[in-house]
Design an enzyme around this catalytic site. Structure first.
Site, mmCIF file in Angstrom:
data_model
loop_
_atom_site.group_PDB
_atom_site.id
_atom_site.type_symbol
_atom_site.label_atom_id
_atom_site.label_comp_id
_atom_site.label_asym_id
_atom_site.label_seq_id
_atom_site.Cartn_x
_atom_site.Cartn_y
_atom_site.Cartn_z
ATOM 1 N N ASP A 13 0.552 -1.200 -0.021
ATOM 2 C CA ASP A 13 -0.112 0.023 -0.043
ATOM 3 C C ASP A 13 0.858 1.406 -0.038
ATOM 4 O OD1 ASP A 13 -2.215 -1.449 0.177
ATOM 5 O OD2 ASP A 13 -2.410 -1.708 2.431
ATOM 6 N N GLU A 14 2.115 1.302 -0.426
ATOM 7 C CA GLU A 14 2.930 2.341 -0.707
ATOM 8 C C GLU A 14 2.535 3.581 -1.711
ATOM 9 O OE1 GLU A 14 3.892 -0.695 -1.306
ATOM 10 O OE2 GLU A 14 5.224 -1.509 0.344
ATOM 11 N N GLY A 15 1.399 3.036 -2.627
ATOM 12 C CA GLY A 15 1.219 3.858 -3.628
ATOM 13 C C GLY A 15 1.545 3.607 -4.972
ATOM 14 N N LYS A 16 1.479 2.157 -5.193
ATOM 15 C CA LYS A 16 2.084 1.508 -6.428
ATOM 16 C C LYS A 16 1.247 1.943 -7.660
ATOM 17 C CE LYS A 16 2.415 -2.419 -4.502
ATOM 18 N NZ LYS A 16 2.191 -2.101 -2.893
ATOM 19 N N LYS A 18 -0.696 4.631 -8.020
ATOM 20 C CA LYS A 18 -0.569 6.004 -8.683
ATOM 21 C C LYS A 18 0.748 5.982 -9.298
ATOM 22 C CE LYS A 18 0.221 10.421 -6.660
ATOM 23 N NZ LYS A 18 0.892 11.206 -5.289
ATOM 24 N N GLY A 40 -4.758 -4.135 -3.733
ATOM 25 C CA GLY A 40 -5.465 -3.058 -4.155
ATOM 26 C C GLY A 40 -4.855 -1.889 -4.400
ATOM 27 N N HIS A 41 -4.970 -1.406 -5.786
ATOM 28 C CA HIS A 41 -4.030 -0.356 -6.289
ATOM 29 C C HIS A 41 -5.102 0.922 -6.696
ATOM 30 C CE1 HIS A 41 -0.520 -3.367 -7.152
ATOM 31 N NE2 HIS A 41 -0.815 -3.358 -5.936
ATOM 32 N N ARG A 139 1.962 -28.638 -7.460
ATOM 33 C CA ARG A 139 1.878 -29.244 -8.934
ATOM 34 C C ARG A 139 0.520 -29.853 -9.102
ATOM 35 N NH1 ARG A 139 7.640 -31.752 -7.981
ATOM 36 N NH2 ARG A 139 6.460 -31.664 -5.917
ATOM 37 N N GLN A 220 1.941 -5.861 -3.469
ATOM 38 C CA GLN A 220 2.398 -6.188 -2.042
ATOM 39 C C GLN A 220 3.744 -5.436 -1.800
ATOM 40 O OE1 GLN A 220 1.172 -9.636 -3.752
ATOM 41 N NE2 GLN A 220 -0.930 -8.636 -3.069
ATOM 42 N N THR A 235 2.723 -12.629 2.459
ATOM 43 C CA THR A 235 1.906 -13.268 1.254
ATOM 44 C C THR A 235 2.798 -14.662 0.737
ATOM 45 O OG1 THR A 235 0.374 -12.626 -0.604
ATOM 46 C CG2 THR A 235 2.860 -11.825 -0.542
ATOM 47 N N GLY A 298 -10.489 -3.055 3.430
ATOM 48 C CA GLY A 298 -11.234 -2.218 4.281
ATOM 49 C C GLY A 298 -10.777 -2.027 5.679
ATOM 50 N N GLY A 421 5.502 12.289 -3.489
ATOM 51 C CA GLY A 421 3.853 12.177 -3.590
ATOM 52 C C GLY A 421 3.524 13.194 -2.364
HETATM 53 P P1 GDP Z 1 -0.929 0.362 -3.623
HETATM 54 O O1 GDP Z 1 -1.446 -0.786 -3.253
HETATM 55 O O2 GDP Z 1 0.591 0.553 -3.334
HETATM 56 O O3 GDP Z 1 -1.191 0.696 -4.876
HETATM 57 O O4 GDP Z 1 -1.418 1.508 -2.718
HETATM 58 P P2 GDP Z 1 -2.881 1.667 -2.209
HETATM 59 O O5 GDP Z 1 -3.770 2.316 -3.524
HETATM 60 O O6 GDP Z 1 -3.248 0.324 -1.397
HETATM 61 O O7 GDP Z 1 -2.727 2.624 -1.005
HETATM 62 C C1 GDP Z 1 -2.360 4.260 -1.228
HETATM 63 C C2 GDP Z 1 -3.326 5.056 -0.716
HETATM 64 O O8 GDP Z 1 -2.789 6.370 -0.590
HETATM 65 C C3 GDP Z 1 -4.353 5.157 -1.898
HETATM 66 O O9 GDP Z 1 -5.588 5.651 -1.183
HETATM 67 C C4 GDP Z 1 -3.857 6.528 -2.568
HETATM 68 O O10 GDP Z 1 -4.727 7.223 -3.384
HETATM 69 C C5 GDP Z 1 -3.233 7.146 -1.507
HETATM 70 N N1 GDP Z 1 -1.969 7.899 -1.901
HETATM 71 C C6 GDP Z 1 -0.921 7.744 -3.012
HETATM 72 N N2 GDP Z 1 -0.006 8.498 -2.968
HETATM 73 C C7 GDP Z 1 -0.325 9.346 -1.969
HETATM 74 C C8 GDP Z 1 0.123 10.696 -1.524
HETATM 75 O O11 GDP Z 1 1.467 11.079 -1.898
HETATM 76 N N3 GDP Z 1 -0.534 11.373 -0.753
HETATM 77 C C9 GDP Z 1 -1.755 10.899 -0.150
HETATM 78 N N4 GDP Z 1 -2.257 11.902 0.869
HETATM 79 N N5 GDP Z 1 -2.260 9.860 -0.531
HETATM 80 C C10 GDP Z 1 -1.506 9.063 -1.455
HETATM 81 P P1 IMO Z 2 -1.093 -4.160 -2.249
HETATM 82 O O1 IMO Z 2 -0.491 -4.730 -3.677
HETATM 83 C C1 IMO Z 2 -1.021 -4.698 2.063
HETATM 84 C C2 IMO Z 2 -1.130 -8.917 3.362
HETATM 85 C C3 IMO Z 2 -2.536 -9.441 4.205
HETATM 86 C C4 IMO Z 2 -1.709 -10.286 5.119
HETATM 87 C C5 IMO Z 2 -0.680 -10.887 4.319
HETATM 88 C C6 IMO Z 2 -0.812 -12.432 3.503
HETATM 89 O O2 IMO Z 2 -2.279 -3.375 -2.520
HETATM 90 O O3 IMO Z 2 0.231 -3.405 -1.679
HETATM 91 P P2 IMO Z 2 -2.486 -12.846 1.506
HETATM 92 O O4 IMO Z 2 -4.289 -12.471 1.365
HETATM 93 O O5 IMO Z 2 -1.967 -12.356 0.427
HETATM 94 O O6 IMO Z 2 -2.327 -14.181 1.530
HETATM 95 O O7 IMO Z 2 -2.335 -12.074 2.819
HETATM 96 O O8 IMO Z 2 -0.362 -10.081 3.285
HETATM 97 N N1 IMO Z 2 -1.448 -8.323 2.017
HETATM 98 C C7 IMO Z 2 -1.495 -6.866 1.824
HETATM 99 N N2 IMO Z 2 -1.147 -5.816 2.670
HETATM 100 N N3 IMO Z 2 -1.415 -4.771 0.718
HETATM 101 C C8 IMO Z 2 -1.418 -5.689 -0.269
HETATM 102 O O9 IMO Z 2 -1.410 -5.466 -1.645
HETATM 103 C C9 IMO Z 2 -1.565 -6.857 0.423
HETATM 104 N N4 IMO Z 2 -1.468 -8.144 -0.166
HETATM 105 C C10 IMO Z 2 -1.506 -9.035 0.988
HETATM 106 O O10 IMO Z 2 -3.093 -8.344 4.832
HETATM 107 O O11 IMO Z 2 -1.234 -9.580 6.197
HETATM 108 MG MG MG Z 3 -3.002 -1.434 -1.839
#
Ligand code: GDP
Ligand code: IMO
Ligand code: MG
Length: 433
Positions: A13-16, A18, A40-41, A139, A220, A235, A298, A421
């Protein structure tokens, strides 16, 4: 033109999403290479918020081809829902036209979701990811390329249902599958995807030979990697650079740029220790201002200070050529910002991430402290980013204390930041190079 790899450097969830959307403007292919709809991107374009679980985030760029690559596990029903939503809002069905599913990618079936729903130890997303990878490693998995062969094979249906129900029973599940449901499922998957299944590695390799630019979109993050993460709270795939080309079906020599993405702090969803986790007003600030709730489930994300031990580890595994720092805006309004530079483990200072989950749980963060900077509204941050880019002044557009924070991170990471960002919007990014 060679390939660029985009990887999460923390616990996801680092912002990949975006960043991929932004960089895909210059790319002709975006390839997912591992994971599934546990991802979830998010992409924000003006008042539109798009959330992708399987579709590569480059779908927002009309000219971009999209691949669900060899190393992925794909839930065909979730993909169908995303495609239906996409078609409703844009009128486009990219299947077989610019979206291709690898013949080697594994299929998530209801059975895998039933098995995953039994998890209480890891805090998985419950999407069937681990059980599908388990079948792959054993397998006995089902791949998109196998569909045409098993679709009329009554023996395969019977033996698979017997095996799945025995596993469900042994695991204590009350769910069961039937021959009718499995047969209907594989027929439905075939009908919906047979026109888009292909040798995607070859497609990408050909595009590279033609000089096209490819983005390999990670899911991830490094600390969730099955080998290099905080096992067992990880994961089930290799999320790192070594698997980016492999999971896309091309060789590593094609990769020239590896961008690690990191928040200006850190978050985690699910179980497992997070040494810099905050359970105080600063943690509340990060969670509230950063809207830290999981894009897939969520769930509330746990928040903490930037962890350089995590980054050191991620950088050693991935050899980042640049860092995309995200969510700097979220730190605005804090008086003091901390960076964890080492851990104390059983009375000793350590600089590296221990491999054992119980040792990580005993680690206490050692911090340095930096002065904070004022907060702004998202629209003010957006204007700051736009001005920084149009004037070509990069991070000089930021408050002095924010510049110092970034410089400190860069010197501790030993890798330059390529973008900062300052908001969720596609344009709320300051380009540094
Ligand atoms: P991903 O899984 O790495 O693609 O990241 P997620 O989309 O799950 O979570 C990142 C969240 O931070 C999302 O709600 C983005 O809209 C938000 N986001 C991304 N970059 C920034 C930023 O620089 N500032 C803020 N406030 N939100 C950001
Ligand atoms: P993105 O791509 C954050 C976490 C789950 C759990 C562990 C194992 O949006 O960054 P899994 O369902 O993969 O077997 O769960 O990994 N996890 C994530 N946490 N962002 C994700 O993806 C994740 N995908 C899995 O919360 O701790
Ligand atoms: Mg995410």
């Amino acid at each position: 033109m060679p390939a660029t790899v985009i990887l999460g450097a923390q616990w996801g969830d680092e912002g990949k999403g975006k960043l991929v959307d932004r960089l895909a403007e210059q790319a002709s292919w975006v390839v997912r290479f591992q994971g599934g709809n546990n991802a979830g991107h998010t992409v924000v374009i003006g008042d539109k918020v798009l959330k992708f679980h399987l579709l590569p985030s480059g779908i927002t760029r009309k000219e971009c081809n999209l691949v669900l690559g060899d190393g992925m596990v794909v839930d065909p029903w979730v993909l169908n829902k995303e495609l239906t939503d996409w078609e409703k809002s844009t009128g486009e069905d990219p299947r077989g036209d610019r979206l291709y599913v690898s013949e080697r990618a594994h299929i998530i079936l209801p059975y895998h979701r039933f098995m995953d729903s039994l998890d209480s130890k890891i805090g998985t997303t419950g999407r069937g990811i681990g059980p599908t990878y388990a079948d792959k490693i054993n397998r006995i998995g089902l791949r998109f390329g196998d569909l045409s062969e098993i679709i009329n094979d009554a023996q395969w249906i019977t033996s698979t249902v017997v095996r799945m129900n025995a596993s469900l029973q042994a695991a204590g599940s009350e769910d069961r599958v039937s021959e009718e449901s499995l047969s209907a499922d594989v027929n439905w998957i075939w009908d919906n995807y047979n026109g888009s299944i292909g040798n995607t590695g070859l497609m990408v390799d050909n595009a590279l030979k033609l000089g096209e630019h490819i983005i390999l979109e990670g899911a991830q993050g490094c600390l969730l990697d099955i080998d290099q993460g905080t096992y067992p709270f990880v994961t089930s795939s290799v999320t790192s650079r070594g698997n980016a080309s492999h999971g896309a079906g091309i060789h590593p020599g094609h990769v020239s740029e590896v961008i690690g993405i990191t928040k200006a702090y850190i978050t985690r969803v699910g179980h497992g220790a997070m040494p810099t986790e905050l359970e105080d007003a600063d943690g509340d600030h990060l969670g509230t201002v950063g809207h830290e709730f999981g894009t897939t489930t969520g769930r509330k994300r746990r928040c903490g200070w930037f962890d350089m031990v995590v980054m050191r580890h991620a950088n050693r595994i991935n050899g980042f050529t640049g860092i995309a720092l995200t969510k700097l805006d979220v730190l605005g309004g804090l008086e003091e910002i901390k960076i964890c530079v080492a851990y104390e483990l059983d009375g000793k200072e350590i600089l590296e991430m221990p491999s054992s989950a119980s040792a990580i749980a005993r680690c206490k963060p050692i911090y340095i402290s930096m002065p904070g900077f004022p907060g702004h509204s998202l629209s003010e941050w957006l204007e700051i980013a736009k001005k920084a880019n149009s004037d070509g002044i990069g991070f000089k557009a930021l408050p002095a204390a924010a510049q110092n924070y970034i410089s400190k991170l860069e010197s501790l990471m030993g890798v330059p930041c390529t973008s900062i960002g300052v908001g969720p919007d596609r344009d709320a990014t300051i380009d540094l190079v």
